[in-house]
Design an enzyme around this catalytic site. Structure first.
Site: not given
Ligand code: PLP
Length: 399
Positions: A140, A225, A254
């Protein structure tokens, strides 16, 4: 207005691209949130790890308000007094050489893809338009067309083509598969150190070291990531530190703002970012002074409040409590730091029912991939609060 009225408004006027639990939150503080009826819940999702520093962290809030009164946006046509110090502090904390700031996580991923392709053409000598990037099954990395072009989840891809070419998918956790997949046109390997959305999938020990060695040997850029795993979540500043490895490019987002503002960044340890020349990439809001002031304080809070160590300590304690739950329907409890997953056997009938029951008991979490519940509270959680959570989780997950 009552919860149900807000739900109806969202459903009537909003696109239905999410299926949230029907809890309407109006206030948050630390690990706690309150709904419009005044019910209190422990947040065990942390907005997918964006609020690692806890909801409405006081210091970040003050930094944001103060900066908002002074200067918010100049664009990168001019310099601002927050950007340089933000770069320096972020580089020192993550042992990086160079930073490229963006807004959302997906934009950081897109930026990395552009940078490694350019590097491939300019430095490695891959013919124009032929660069390959290797990624993992069940990855993802975000929601743009290019990023979903290499998603293996049919829900993310069906009907959205045509897709961006140039990606090759291998199994996650299999270093030999990486070695076999690399060709002379391979410019990068893009991978999550722990697959978050796939259900907290932890690779075998030594995997990160092995892929680092393979990328070095083959002249391939290693891109981690860490948008979900980074910034303290797994009990280290970056999850790569658990194996003492450094990626060439590391993507964060985030928690970089503690949940106040969309901020992401590409961190570079190599000269990969150096291939980008003025005008070749950018963002109107990327690196704006409000974002930088917020991120500088969000990083300070992580370090000065020892949230990284706390994630390691409370995470281990939380996992021990989850592992003590005795239910044959549970297939596995796994995690690192405060990124924890409980996977049920398919016969259990899905994880959503447990999330609904946990919500009734005052604890918010979200299923991922039907059978897995992720527990990822803000890193400010105390041992007493972990006990509070376990007292509610244990009876429900025993059913
Ligand atoms: C959330 C996430 C993204 C995308 O971030 P957005 O800010 O939602 O675009 C990318 N990669 C990983 C690993 C993520 O968890």
């Amino acid at each position: 207005m009552k919860s149900q009225e807000y739900v109806l408004l969202e459903d009537e006027y909003g696109a239905h691209n999410y299926k949230p639990l029907d809890v309407v939150i109006e206030r948050g503080e630390g690990i706690w949130v309150w709904d419009v009826e005044g019910r209190k819940y422990m947040d065990c999702l942390s907005a997918y790890s964006a609020v690692n520093q806890g909801h409405c962290n006081r210091r970040i809030m003050d930094a944001m308000c103060e900066q908002a009164k002074k200067l918010t946006l100049t664009s990168r046509a001019f310099r601002n007094d927050q950007l340089g110090p933000f770069y320096k502090e972020l580089c020192e904390l993550t042992n990086s050489h160079r930073v490229l700031p963006m807004n959302s996580g997906a934009e950081a991923v897109e930026t990395a893809i552009k940078a490694v392709r350019k590097w491939g053409v300019m430095v490695k000598g891959v013919p124009e338009n032929e660069a390959e990037i290797i990624v993992c099954r069940n990855n993802f990395h975000g929601r743009t067309i290019t990023i979903i072009s290499f998603s293996t989840d049919p829900v993310s891809t069906t009907g959205f083509g045509p897709f961006t070419p140039g990606f090759k998918v291998i199994e996650f956790g299999d270093a030999q598969a990486l070695e076999a997949a690399i060709s002379e046109k391979t410019v990068a390997f893009l991978v999550e150190p722990i697959q978050g959305e796939a259900g907290v999938i932890i690779p075998p020990d030594g995997y990160l070291r092995d892929i680092r060695r393979i990328c070095d040997e083959k002249g391939v850029v290693l891109v981690f990531d860490e948008i979900q795993t980074g910034l303290g979540r797994t009990g280290a500043m970056l999850a790569e530190e658990h194996e003492g490895v450094e990626a060439d490019l590391t993507l964060i987002g985030k928690a970089l703002s503690g949940g106040f503002y969309p901020i992401s960044a590409v961190l570079s340890n190599s000269e990969v970012l150096g291939v980008l020349k003025p005008g070749e990439h950018g963002s109107t809001f990327g690196g704006n002074p409000l974002a930088c002031a917020v991120a500088r304080t969000a990083l300070k809070v992580l370090v000065e409040d020892n949230l990284i160590g706390n994630a390691a300590t409370q995470g281990a304690y939380f996992m021990q409590g989850l592992r003590a739950i005795n239910n044959p329907k549970i297939k596995e409890v796994r995690g690192r730091g405060l990124l924890l997953g409980v996977e049920f056997h398919p016969e259990a009938g899905g994880a959503r029912q447990y999330c609904e029951k946990l919500k009734e008991a005052g604890l918010l979490c979200k299923e991922t991939h039907e059978t897995i519940i992720r527990f990822a509270p803000p890193l400010v959680i105390t041992r007493e609060e972990v006990d509070w959570a376990l007292e509610r989780i244990a009876p429900i997950l025993s059913q």
